[in-house]
Design a protein around this motif. Structure first.
Motif, PDB file in Angstrom:
ATOM      1  N   SER A  95       0.887  -1.184   0.102  1.00 18.15           N
ATOM      2  CA  SER A  95       0.037   0.072   0.111  1.00 18.15           C
ATOM      3  C   SER A  95       0.830   1.262  -0.086  1.00 18.15           C
ATOM      4  O   SER A  95       0.479   2.196  -0.705  1.00 18.15           O
ATOM      5  N   SER A  99       0.903   3.866  -3.136  1.00 19.96           N
ATOM      6  CA  SER A  99       0.537   5.314  -2.711  1.00 19.96           C
ATOM      7  C   SER A  99       1.449   6.201  -3.249  1.00 19.96           C
ATOM      8  O   SER A  99       1.242   7.285  -3.805  1.00 19.96           O
ATOM      9  N   SER A 102       1.116   6.275  -7.031  1.00 15.85           N
ATOM     10  CA  SER A 102      -0.253   7.185  -7.451  1.00 15.85           C
ATOM     11  C   SER A 102       0.053   8.766  -7.104  1.00 15.85           C
ATOM     12  O   SER A 102      -0.357   9.497  -7.833  1.00 15.85           O
ATOM     13  N   SER A 123      -4.773   7.419   0.299  1.00 16.84           N
ATOM     14  CA  SER A 123      -3.920   6.428   0.512  1.00 16.84           C
ATOM     15  C   SER A 123      -3.719   6.166   2.028  1.00 16.84           C
ATOM     16  O   SER A 123      -3.443   5.064   2.150  1.00 16.84           O
ATOM     17  N   LEU A 127      -4.312   2.260   3.084  1.00 16.10           N
ATOM     18  CA  LEU A 127      -3.541   1.488   3.914  1.00 16.10           C
ATOM     19  C   LEU A 127      -3.994   0.864   5.035  1.00 16.10           C
ATOM     20  O   LEU A 127      -3.728  -0.653   5.001  1.00 16.10           O
TER      21      LEU A 127
END
Length: 155
Positions: A95, A99, A102, A123, A127
């Motif tokens: 994650s 993140s 992204s 994010s 997560l």
């Protein structure tokens, strides 16, 4: 309860690689298919990746039990708890990587500050959700694998 840290790290790294790959596929699907195909098809593709990642979580728990059984005696509780820990580590790590990817993509496109703050909040929430969702199949995979290993060893 006996948590074996080497087994935990090996299973978590394997899960991290698989979950990061699934995350990258999901990001790519959403970027490529957003304008090209109907929303329903994009939802089906993303859902398929989600289902596969749940099976991967169970596999991480199973890997933990397998690695643990090679070093120490393994109980079903050890398999389940180790599966939870390994899956949570793998999901948190993937994650964080997803993140960053992204956010880098959003920043590279010149997103406004409010869009970036929304992406950061998303994010953090993602997560937490990813780690929470992954622990149930991780526990099941660790427990099931520990049960099968114990039966094979005649315990």
């Amino acid at each position: 309860m006996n948590l074996h840290y080497r087994s935990l790290l090996l299973a978590a790294v394997a899960g991290l690689l698989v979950q990061t790959l699934f995350g990258l596929i999901n990001i790519r699907i959403s970027q490529e298919l957003l304008d090209a195909v109907p929303t329903g098809l994009m939802a089906v593709a993303s859902s398929l990746v989600c289902v596969l990642s749940i099976f991967a979580d169970a596999g991480v728990g199973g890997l933990y039990a397998f690695f643990h059984s090679r070093s120490l005696a393994l109980s079903t509780v050890d398999g389940a708890v180790g599966g939870v820990a390994a899956t949570a580590l793998a999901r948190i790590g993937s994650s964080v990587i997803g993140s960053f990817i992204s956010l880098a993509g959003a920043a590279g496109k010149g997103a406004a500050a409010d869009q970036l703050s929304t992406a950061i909040a998303g994010s953090v929430i993602g997560l937490c959700l990813a780690a929470t969702i992954g622990i149930v199949p991780g526990a099941f995979g660790g427990w099931l694998s520990a049960s099968m290993i114990a039966r094979r060893q005649g315990l």
